[in-house]
Design an enzyme around this catalytic site. Structure first.
Site, mmCIF file in Angstrom:
data_model
loop_
_atom_site.group_PDB
_atom_site.id
_atom_site.type_symbol
_atom_site.label_atom_id
_atom_site.label_comp_id
_atom_site.label_asym_id
_atom_site.label_seq_id
_atom_site.Cartn_x
_atom_site.Cartn_y
_atom_site.Cartn_z
ATOM 1 N N GLY A 42 64.101 30.517 59.839
ATOM 2 C CA GLY A 42 64.635 30.491 61.187
ATOM 3 C C GLY A 42 64.172 31.544 62.240
ATOM 4 N N HIS A 48 57.335 26.143 64.456
ATOM 5 C CA HIS A 48 58.411 25.326 63.706
ATOM 6 C C HIS A 48 58.622 23.960 64.150
ATOM 7 C CE1 HIS A 48 59.694 29.781 62.778
ATOM 8 N NE2 HIS A 48 59.479 29.258 61.759
ATOM 9 N N GLY A 158 53.164 25.330 57.680
ATOM 10 C CA GLY A 158 52.070 25.493 58.766
ATOM 11 C C GLY A 158 50.654 26.361 58.237
HETATM 12 P P1 AMP Z 1 59.046 31.089 58.459
HETATM 13 O O1 AMP Z 1 60.063 30.757 59.269
HETATM 14 O O2 AMP Z 1 58.025 31.952 59.164
HETATM 15 O O3 AMP Z 1 58.991 30.949 57.114
HETATM 16 O O4 AMP Z 1 57.880 29.769 58.673
HETATM 17 C C1 AMP Z 1 58.473 28.397 58.242
HETATM 18 C C2 AMP Z 1 57.274 27.424 58.383
HETATM 19 O O5 AMP Z 1 56.719 27.179 59.701
HETATM 20 C C3 AMP Z 1 56.276 27.892 57.231
HETATM 21 O O6 AMP Z 1 55.644 26.616 56.831
HETATM 22 C C4 AMP Z 1 55.159 28.442 58.424
HETATM 23 O O7 AMP Z 1 53.894 28.380 58.005
HETATM 24 C C5 AMP Z 1 55.345 27.418 59.531
HETATM 25 N N1 AMP Z 1 54.862 28.330 60.634
HETATM 26 C C6 AMP Z 1 55.275 29.513 61.241
HETATM 27 N N2 AMP Z 1 54.657 29.770 62.326
HETATM 28 C C7 AMP Z 1 53.951 28.934 62.688
HETATM 29 C C8 AMP Z 1 52.932 28.681 63.587
HETATM 30 N N3 AMP Z 1 52.739 29.530 64.588
HETATM 31 N N4 AMP Z 1 52.424 27.268 63.604
HETATM 32 C C9 AMP Z 1 52.552 26.357 62.715
HETATM 33 N N5 AMP Z 1 53.320 26.738 61.900
HETATM 34 C C10 AMP Z 1 53.970 27.823 61.739
#
Ligand code: AMP
Length: 292
Positions: A42, A48, A158
């Site tokens: 979130g 995202h 990501g």
């Molecule tokens: P998180 O909410 O931080 O757990 O991230 C959820 C998903 O979004 C994970 O697969 C992350 O690697 C991806 N993600 C977070 N930040 C980025 C970004 N700046 N660029 C690409 N993917 C991202």
């Protein structure tokens, strides 16, 4: 066709139980549709949403999960103050083409008596695995549960969390989980800072310094590709971060791009990864390093 629980926004249906999630996925499959899953914690940003947009291209239906997973945080870490904004997230997801938000409760995911853990070696060793020993076991557990709950055709992650992506690929393969794991390039702010929900922890002054992490890695990757000795290059990155006002530098390391084993040179594709503290924020970033 399943009746979805009333949405907390007018824009996107939200389900909280595995039963309701599975019922919707079954309805889509009954119509011959394929399904993509985008797991998140979130506080969504454009990084995202890029995953959601790509998911739309890869499957007929897209479900996103929002779950701040307690098992991947150590007791002293930021689980309690991690940013949460479900209504804002639902609106953003809907605008990017997501059709369903799965937002389970902690009790729903980890009921009383929960007693199972998953331990991943290989790519989970070192780097963030050394500084956050809790993390990859927690990630493996929650992502395995999400995969088995939703049983998507494809799940998207990501490269911003490159080690996490490699860990997920590895345990999905090791455990024969029939979900295709897709990785997407890091989405960055205009000045190069990798987008992250945790960037909200930065003060204005720290935010101005933060892009130095990516600049230092990009220039170091150039030097490594050109054949400059890796020890000197990694030392220079550390010195540069210190000069820019970063606090503890958890690591700056060169690893094999596929296995994440430590490497000294770039005779095959490598990855340069770093984690460093700026005030209350622990920033991570990584860049590819290609042989010339
Ligand atoms: P998180 O909410 O931080 O757990 O991230 C959820 C998903 O979004 C994970 O697969 C992350 O690697 C991806 N993600 C977070 N930040 C980025 C970004 N700046 N660029 C690409 N993917 C991202």
């Amino acid at each position: 066709m399943v009746t979805l629980a009333p949405a907390s926004t007018d824009t996107l249906p939200i389900v909280r139980s595995v039963e309701d999630l599975r019922a919707q996925v079954a309805a889509w499959r009954g119509q011959g549709g394929t399904v993509a899953l985008v797991p998140t914690m979130g506080a969504l940003h454009d990084g995202h949403l890029a995953l959601i947009r790509r998911a739309r291209e890869l499957a007929d239906h897209v479900v996103a999960s929002v779950f701040v997973n307690p098992t991947q945080f150590a007791p002293h870490e930021d689980f309690d103050r991690y940013p949460r904004d479900e209504a804002g997230d639902a609106a953003k997801l809907a605008s990017a083409g997501c059709e369903l938000l799965y937002a389970p409760t902690v009790r729903g995911m980890y009921p009383e008596g929960f007693a199972t853990s998953i331990s991943v070696g290989g790519p989970a060793e070192g780097l963030c695995g050394a500084f956050r020993p809790q993390m990859f076991g927690g990630v493996a557990l929650v992502v395995t549960k999400l995969f088995l709950q939703a049983l998507p055709d494809v799940a998207l992650f990501g490269e911003k969390d490159y080690q996490q992506l490699m860990v997920i690929r590895r345990f999905a393969r090791d455990l024969d989980i029939p979900v295709r794991v897709e990785g997407l390039p890091t989405v960055r702010e205009a000045d190069g800072l990798a987008m992250s929900s945790r960037n909200a922890y930065l003060t204005a002054d720290e935010r101005a310094r933060a892009p130095e992490l990516n600049r230092a890695l990009v220039e170091a990757a150039e030097a490594l590709s050109a054949g400059v000795e890796s020890g000197a290059v990694l030392d220079a990155v550390r010195a540069r971060l210190q000069a820019a006002g970063f606090g503890n530098i958890d690591y700056v390391e060169l690893r094999d791009a596929g296995t994440l084993e430590p490497v000294r040179g770039v005779d095959r594709p490598a990855r340069l990864l770093a984690a460093a503290w700026l005030g209350k924020a622990r920033l991570i970033d990584n860049v590819p390093v290609l042989p010339r």
